[in-house]
Design an enzyme around this catalytic site. Structure first.
Site, mmCIF file in Angstrom:
data_model
loop_
_atom_site.group_PDB
_atom_site.id
_atom_site.type_symbol
_atom_site.label_atom_id
_atom_site.label_comp_id
_atom_site.label_asym_id
_atom_site.label_seq_id
_atom_site.Cartn_x
_atom_site.Cartn_y
_atom_site.Cartn_z
ATOM 1 N N CYS A 108 0.772 -1.191 0.058
ATOM 2 C CA CYS A 108 -0.088 -0.046 0.036
ATOM 3 C C CYS A 108 0.922 1.339 0.367
ATOM 4 C CB CYS A 108 -1.084 0.078 1.410
ATOM 5 S SG CYS A 108 -1.734 -1.438 1.274
ATOM 6 N N TYR A 126 21.501 -7.860 -4.845
ATOM 7 C CA TYR A 126 21.036 -6.936 -3.947
ATOM 8 C C TYR A 126 19.335 -6.857 -4.332
ATOM 9 C CZ TYR A 126 25.747 -5.259 -4.212
ATOM 10 O OH TYR A 126 27.237 -5.108 -3.893
HETATM 11 C C1 LIG Z 1 29.804 -3.288 -2.214
HETATM 12 C C2 LIG Z 1 31.149 -3.134 -2.195
HETATM 13 C C3 LIG Z 1 31.839 -4.218 -3.359
HETATM 14 C C4 LIG Z 1 30.789 -4.814 -4.489
HETATM 15 O O1 LIG Z 1 30.500 -3.857 -5.087
HETATM 16 P P1 LIG Z 1 29.621 -4.241 -6.504
HETATM 17 O O2 LIG Z 1 29.102 -2.940 -7.165
HETATM 18 O O3 LIG Z 1 28.561 -5.109 -6.144
HETATM 19 O O4 LIG Z 1 30.440 -4.638 -7.357
HETATM 20 C C5 LIG Z 1 32.984 -4.306 -3.361
HETATM 21 N N1 LIG Z 1 34.003 -3.647 -2.444
HETATM 22 C C6 LIG Z 1 33.302 -2.659 -1.540
HETATM 23 C C7 LIG Z 1 34.152 -2.229 -0.262
HETATM 24 C C8 LIG Z 1 32.093 -2.767 -1.500
HETATM 25 O O5 LIG Z 1 31.471 -1.730 -0.563
#
Ligand SMILES: *Cc1c(COP(=O)(O)O)cnc(C)c1O
Length: 403
Positions: free
Chosen positions: A338, A367
């Site tokens: 909603c 994600y």
């Molecule tokens: C989230 C993150 C990743 C992975 O990022 P992607 O965009 O999913 O490839 C790698 N290293 C650090 C430090 C992150 O915070």
């Protein structure tokens, strides 16, 4: 979508929907190709926060050099599954308990985010040693990228102005080995933009090492390899990226490079499958209300995009009244929440969409479920299916609903 996946979707009962399908052979093939495109002197870690589903991690484990984790929970999860795996622990706001737990779990690298964190580490080390990379928020120029964590004021990494103080702490302590530097500056970069970023980062790292009179041993250039949700078939150009990294390594013969992608490894293997519950018109615009919504698949709300999807027609209409449909016009796909924010795709053209048809949202492997607000409205959770052998009958692939 592979015919075998479509077949599997056809076998699912309405009550199994929404369902997450994970294409494990597809994931293995993809990560094998990624690994093969990279030079040997590039370590490939998987950023577990993108999706830490155990079966996905198991499918990845044989093809990556280890895992990057960002919390004590992820350390316990990954260590529990893989007692021997190389783990790198990054992320802001590490607590003393998490740092101590990381040492107990034998993590291979700690990515230090701040001076206070480094000092905290000295209080939990005892008679142990630690191998660290300092994460630096380097001054770089970035254009047109989706998530920027560096090159600007940011809570991530160390300001270059504070590196000297950190070096002094490390030298004075004696138990901490500085292995190199870490840079994760942005996400959503294509291969060319990422290589341009690597060039800037390496130039900065070179200057810094030169000023210190030390040689660079390790540089972690992070993740952030782009995933284009508007073009599901165009994956990050790993071949070009590998060639570029090869050149970087030629210029730095003693450096080990490391990358830690998340999204670009697992996004493509996941599908969120659901069903049209209702079709309606409001002020001449068409809306399809789907079972489930952004409380299961938050990605389109978080990133403000249209989640790509395929329609799988369903023939089993059993009511006495005409079956509502939209034909050759734009339709907005919404969920059962909603709130006007519960939109999965906005005004997207469809040939034909009817109540009861199934919809498979693509690129739901990273994600997606794990960043969604599952509890909102208390709808049932999706079912989860790990398709390993694509000929596996539904009953065997069925993994049930999580608790
Ligand atoms: C989230 C993150 C990743 C992975 O990022 P992607 O965009 O999913 O490839 C790698 N290293 C650090 C430090 C992150 O915070």
């Amino acid at each position: 979508m592979r015919p075998a996946l479509v077949h599997h979707i056809g076998q699912l009962a309405d009550d199994d929907l929404p369902a997450y399908l994970y294409d494990l052979p597809g994931l293995r093939e993809h990560v094998r190709a990624v690994r093969a495109a990279l030079p040997r002197r590039v370590d490939l870690l998987y950023a577990a926060k993108a999706n830490s589903d155990p079966r996905l991690l198991q499918a990845l484990a044989g093809h990556v050099d280890g895992f990057e984790v960002a919390s004590g929970g992820e350390i316990r999860h990954v260590r529990g599954l893989f007692p021997e795996a190389r783990i790198a622990f990054g992320g802001p706001g590490k607590t003393p308990a998490e740092l101590a737990g990381a040492l107990d779990a034998g993590v291979a690298r700690l990515h230090v985010e701040s001076e206070h964190e480094l000092r905290t580490l000295t209080t939990v080390l005892g008679d142990r040693t630690a191998d660290v990379l300092l994460r630096v928020n380097v001054p770089v120029m970035l254009r047109g990228v989706s998530l920027v964590m560096g090159g600007c004021p940011s809570p991530f990494g160390l300001d270059p102005a504070h590196l000297d103080r950190c070096l002094r702490i490390i030298t004075d302590d004696g138990r901490i080995r500085l292995r190199g530097l870490h840079f994760h500056v942005a996400s959503g970069l294509d291969a060319r933009a990422h290589l341009a970023l690597v060039a800037q980062v390496m130039a900065w790292a070179d200057r810094w090492a030169h000023q210190q009179g030390t040689a660079l041993a390790e540089v972690n250039i992070g993740g952030g390899m782009g995933v284009d949700y508007t073009r599901p078939d165009e994956v990050f150009d790993w071949a070009a990226f590998g060639v570029g990294l090869c050149r970087t390594l030629e210029r730095h013969p003693r450096v080990t490079l490391r990358i830690e992608p998340g999204r670009s490894l697992t996004a493509y293997c996941g599908w969120y499958v659901t069903q049209v519950l209702d079709i309606k018109r409001s002020r001449s615009q068409a809306f399809a209300v789907l079972r489930g919504g952004t409380h299961h698949l938050r990605t389109p709300a978080a990133k403000q995009h249209d989640q790509p999807f395929e329609v799988i027609p369903d023939q089993s209409w059993q009511h006495s009244w005409p079956r509502p449909e939209v034909r050759g016009e734009p339709v907005t796909l919404v969920g059962q929440l909603c709130t006007p924010k519960d939109v999965l795709a906005r005004r997207v053209m469809v040939d034909r969409l009817r109540i009861g048809d199934r919809i498979a949202f693509a690129m739901a492997g990273a994600y997606a479920w794990n960043i969604s607000h599952h509890a909102f409205l208390m709808h049932p959770h999706p079912t989860f299916h790990h398709i390993d052998d694509l000929d596996t009958p539904v009953a065997d692939a069925y993994a049930g609903r999580p608790a």
